[in-house]
Design a protein around this motif. Structure first.
Motif, mmCIF file in Angstrom:
data_model
loop_
_atom_site.group_PDB
_atom_site.id
_atom_site.type_symbol
_atom_site.label_atom_id
_atom_site.label_comp_id
_atom_site.label_asym_id
_atom_site.label_seq_id
_atom_site.Cartn_x
_atom_site.Cartn_y
_atom_site.Cartn_z
ATOM 1 N N SER A 126 0.867 -1.178 0.000
ATOM 2 C CA SER A 126 0.000 0.000 0.000
ATOM 3 C C SER A 126 0.900 1.224 0.000
ATOM 4 N N ALA A 127 0.301 2.376 -0.166
ATOM 5 C CA ALA A 127 1.081 3.609 -0.227
ATOM 6 C C ALA A 127 0.308 4.724 0.456
ATOM 7 N N GLN A 128 1.065 5.615 1.093
ATOM 8 C CA GLN A 128 0.478 6.765 1.776
ATOM 9 C C GLN A 128 1.146 8.033 1.255
ATOM 10 N N PRO A 129 0.366 9.056 0.933
ATOM 11 C CA PRO A 129 0.932 10.277 0.359
ATOM 12 C C PRO A 129 1.842 11.026 1.335
ATOM 13 N N ILE A 130 2.733 11.806 0.765
ATOM 14 C CA ILE A 130 3.635 12.667 1.530
ATOM 15 C C ILE A 130 3.438 14.093 1.047
ATOM 16 N N THR A 131 3.323 15.012 2.005
ATOM 17 C CA THR A 131 3.156 16.425 1.682
ATOM 18 C C THR A 131 4.282 17.210 2.339
ATOM 19 N N ILE A 132 4.942 18.033 1.537
ATOM 20 C CA ILE A 132 6.044 18.863 2.008
ATOM 21 C C ILE A 132 5.668 20.305 1.692
ATOM 22 N N GLY A 133 5.655 21.143 2.707
ATOM 23 C CA GLY A 133 5.231 22.530 2.552
ATOM 24 C C GLY A 133 6.185 23.362 1.709
ATOM 25 N N HIS A 134 5.928 24.660 1.692
ATOM 26 C CA HIS A 134 6.797 25.562 0.936
ATOM 27 C C HIS A 134 7.980 25.985 1.811
ATOM 28 N N ASP A 135 9.069 26.343 1.155
ATOM 29 C CA ASP A 135 10.285 26.830 1.812
ATOM 30 C C ASP A 135 10.858 25.838 2.825
ATOM 31 N N VAL A 136 10.748 24.561 2.518
ATOM 32 C CA VAL A 136 11.299 23.505 3.371
ATOM 33 C C VAL A 136 12.708 23.176 2.895
ATOM 34 N N TRP A 137 13.586 22.877 3.826
ATOM 35 C CA TRP A 137 14.945 22.451 3.509
ATOM 36 C C TRP A 137 15.149 21.087 4.147
ATOM 37 N N VAL A 138 15.443 20.074 3.319
ATOM 38 C CA VAL A 138 15.684 18.715 3.790
ATOM 39 C C VAL A 138 17.158 18.407 3.545
ATOM 40 N N GLY A 139 17.896 18.155 4.618
ATOM 41 C CA GLY A 139 19.324 17.906 4.517
ATOM 42 C C GLY A 139 19.646 16.575 3.868
ATOM 43 N N GLY A 140 20.864 16.469 3.358
ATOM 44 C CA GLY A 140 21.325 15.288 2.645
ATOM 45 C C GLY A 140 21.153 14.006 3.432
ATOM 46 N N GLY A 141 20.763 12.956 2.712
ATOM 47 C CA GLY A 141 20.639 11.641 3.301
ATOM 48 C C GLY A 141 19.427 11.434 4.180
ATOM 49 N N ALA A 142 18.561 12.419 4.273
ATOM 50 C CA ALA A 142 17.343 12.260 5.083
ATOM 51 C C ALA A 142 16.395 11.274 4.406
ATOM 52 N N ILE A 143 15.581 10.615 5.212
ATOM 53 C CA ILE A 143 14.582 9.673 4.719
ATOM 54 C C ILE A 143 13.220 10.124 5.221
ATOM 55 N N LEU A 144 12.257 10.255 4.297
ATOM 56 C CA LEU A 144 10.884 10.615 4.642
ATOM 57 C C LEU A 144 10.026 9.378 4.446
ATOM 58 N N CYS A 145 9.373 8.935 5.503
ATOM 59 C CA CYS A 145 8.594 7.692 5.499
ATOM 60 C C CYS A 145 7.154 7.941 5.045
ATOM 61 N N PRO A 146 6.438 6.861 4.687
ATOM 62 C CA PRO A 146 5.082 6.992 4.155
ATOM 63 C C PRO A 146 4.148 7.785 5.069
ATOM 64 N N GLY A 147 3.358 8.655 4.434
ATOM 65 C CA GLY A 147 2.284 9.346 5.120
ATOM 66 C C GLY A 147 2.649 10.598 5.884
ATOM 67 N N VAL A 148 3.920 11.015 5.865
ATOM 68 C CA VAL A 148 4.292 12.179 6.671
ATOM 69 C C VAL A 148 3.956 13.485 5.955
ATOM 70 N N THR A 149 3.769 14.505 6.780
ATOM 71 C CA THR A 149 3.601 15.873 6.307
ATOM 72 C C THR A 149 4.664 16.711 6.995
ATOM 73 N N ILE A 150 5.325 17.554 6.212
ATOM 74 C CA ILE A 150 6.319 18.482 6.754
ATOM 75 C C ILE A 150 5.789 19.886 6.509
ATOM 76 N N GLY A 151 5.675 20.660 7.576
ATOM 77 C CA GLY A 151 5.090 21.997 7.499
ATOM 78 C C GLY A 151 5.989 23.012 6.816
ATOM 79 N N ASP A 152 5.393 24.134 6.434
ATOM 80 C CA ASP A 152 6.108 25.227 5.771
ATOM 81 C C ASP A 152 7.309 25.673 6.595
ATOM 82 N N ASN A 153 8.374 26.026 5.904
ATOM 83 C CA ASN A 153 9.586 26.609 6.480
ATOM 84 C C ASN A 153 10.394 25.662 7.365
ATOM 85 N N ALA A 154 9.998 24.420 7.490
ATOM 86 C CA ALA A 154 10.714 23.477 8.347
ATOM 87 C C ALA A 154 12.087 23.160 7.772
ATOM 88 N N VAL A 155 13.017 22.844 8.657
ATOM 89 C CA VAL A 155 14.351 22.383 8.291
ATOM 90 C C VAL A 155 14.507 20.983 8.874
#
Length: 186
Positions: A126-155
């Motif tokens: 199965s699959a769960q959507p991922i939502t990443i807000g605006h102005d987000v910075w995700v550092g190298g090698g990070a892993i985002l798992c199924p179903g997560v949401t990352i809010g605006d401006n997050a680092v």
């Protein structure tokens, strides 16, 4: 329902379905063309990415090599940047807001599998959507798992594993990723 419709609805689906296999093969061919191209920053919108991705706003730039499972489930806002070696398993929608940046080797996973080994061996997932807000910075090698949401401006710190939602305007790091401080935006 077709297996593609089940996948889009977040239901269990058979990942070796002929239609889904054909979609992945289409993506592989386009990715091969993209990753072998000599497309440069400043050349304008990449025509291969335009064909591959679900939606791509102006100013999107993706470094090579890049990998995704389907492409059609990726929706990128204006001025999104992916550094080299990023991989996105877009079995469900991945939506990225404008001006978001991803370091090298970031991995975004929407697919999930059963814990029971007999169920897992059946080829169902199965699959769960991922939502990443605006102005987000995700550092190298990070892993985002199924179903997560990352809010605006997050680092999100390099090497972090995001297993739960991250609110807006924070710095979050670690495995599992957790908020370490709030950002003062302004």
């Amino acid at each position: 329902m077709t297996e593609r419709e089940k996948m889009a609805a977040g239901l269990d689906y058979y990942d070796m379905d002929p239609e889904l296999s054909a979609m992945r093969n289409r993506a592989r061919k386009l990715l091969r063309d993209f990753n072998r191209s000599d497309f440069l920053e400043g050349d304008g919108p990449n025509p291969v990415l335009k064909e591959l991705l679900g939606t791509m706003a102006d100013g999107v730039f993706i470094e090579m090599p890049f990998h995704c499972a389907y492409g059609v489930n990726l929706h990128l806002g204006e001025n999104v940047y992916f550094n080299a070696g990023c991989a996105i398993l877009d079995c469900a929608d991945v939506r990225v807001g404008a001006n978001s940046m991803f370091g090298p080797a970031v991995q975004i996973y929407t697919a999930t599998h059963a814990f029971d080994p007999v169920e897992r061996a059946s080829g169902r997932e199965s699959a769960q959507p991922i939502t990443i807000g605006h102005d987000v910075w995700v550092g190298g090698g990070a892993i985002l798992c199924p179903g997560v949401t990352i809010g605006d401006n997050a680092v999100i710190g390099a090497g972090s594993v995001v297993t739960k939602d991250i609110p807006a305007n924070v710095v979050a790091v670690g495995n599992p990723c957790r908020v370490v401080r709030e950002l003062e935006i302004g």
